[in-house]
Motif scaffolding. Structure first.
Motif, PDB file in Angstrom:
ATOM      1  N   MET A   1      48.335  -8.695  -7.747  1.00 36.98           N
ATOM      2  CA  MET A   1      47.733  -8.395  -9.036  1.00 36.98           C
ATOM      3  C   MET A   1      47.869  -9.623  -9.937  1.00 36.98           C
ATOM      4  N   ARG A   2      46.839  -9.955 -10.633  1.00 36.18           N
ATOM      5  CA  ARG A   2      46.860 -11.087 -11.567  1.00 36.18           C
ATOM      6  C   ARG A   2      47.482 -10.598 -12.875  1.00 36.18           C
ATOM      7  N   ILE A   3      48.627 -11.157 -13.224  1.00 36.69           N
ATOM      8  CA  ILE A   3      49.359 -10.762 -14.425  1.00 36.69           C
ATOM      9  C   ILE A   3      49.452 -11.961 -15.359  1.00 36.69           C
ATOM     10  N   MET A   4      49.235 -11.695 -16.638  1.00 35.52           N
ATOM     11  CA  MET A   4      49.339 -12.731 -17.651  1.00 35.52           C
ATOM     12  C   MET A   4      50.481 -12.365 -18.595  1.00 35.52           C
ATOM     13  N   ALA A   5      51.314 -13.350 -18.934  1.00 34.33           N
ATOM     14  CA  ALA A   5      52.427 -13.125 -19.859  1.00 34.33           C
ATOM     15  C   ALA A   5      52.165 -13.853 -21.167  1.00 34.33           C
ATOM     16  N   VAL A   6      52.667 -13.256 -22.251  1.00 34.69           N
ATOM     17  CA  VAL A   6      52.432 -13.790 -23.593  1.00 34.69           C
ATOM     18  C   VAL A   6      53.762 -13.899 -24.329  1.00 34.69           C
TER      19      VAL A   6
END
Length: 142
Positions: A1-6
Motif C-alpha cells: 500500500m502506498r502510504i504518505m506521512a505528514v
C-alpha cells in the motif's frame, strides 16, 4: 500500500512516502505554506498525485501522554486533509521525531539552510518508518 506521512508545521510541512511493498520510506518534499487550510489542500493534492492510499499525520502528544494544543491542531489538520482528499487519514504518535531528525542531520553534517530545508521531510520519514514497523510487526498501538 502506498502510504504518505505528514509532519505538519505552521510554516513548513514535511512529507514522506513509502513504496507499495511498504519496505522503504523516503523523504518526498517540504511544503512551505503558512495558511492552515491551504496547506491541507496542498497535502491532499500531493497525496492524490502520489496515489497515496493512506495518509499518516504526526500527532505530537506531550511526553506525559496528554493531548496538548499542538496535537489538537494536528488532529484538525488530519481531518481537513481527509476532507480535501477523500483518502483515509490516521494520526500517529510523533514525539521527538524532529529531535531525532536533527540528530540524523548532525551525524551526516548537514548544516544551515540545507538543514532547514530538509529537517521536516526527515521527520516525516521517521514518522512513516515507525508506522511501517508497527504495521509489519502487527503490534498494539502505543
Amino acid at each position: 500500500m502506498r502510504i504518505m506521512a505528514v509532519d505538519y508545521g505552521d510554516s513548513r510541512t514535511g512529507i514522506a512516502a513509502c513504496d507499495k511493498s511498504e519496505m522503504l520510506a523516503s523523504p518526498l518534499t517540504v511544503i512551505t505554506e503558512y495558511n492552515f487550510e491551504r496547506c491541507a489542500e496542498r497535502v491532499a493534492e500531493l497525496a492524490k498525485k502520489e496515489k497515496a492510499e493512506l495518509i499518516v499525520v504526526g500527532y505530537p502528544k506531550n511526553m506525559n501522554n496528554t493531548i496538548g494544543e499542538r496535537a489538537e491542531k494536528c488532529a484538525e489538520f488530519a481531518k481537513l486533509v481527509n476532507e480535501f482528499s477523500g483518502i483515509p487519514t490516521e494520526l500517529w504518535d510523533e514525539r521527538s521525531t524532529t529531535v531525532t531528525a536533527h540528530n540524523y542531520l548532525n551525524e551526516t553534517n548537514v548544516r544551515g539552510k540545507k538543514r532547514k530545508a530538509v529537517v521536516d521531510a526527515v521527520a516525516a520519514t521517521i514518522i512513516l518508518e515507525t508506522y511501517l514497523a508497527f504495521r509489519k510487526n502487527g503490534q498494539q498501538r502505543p
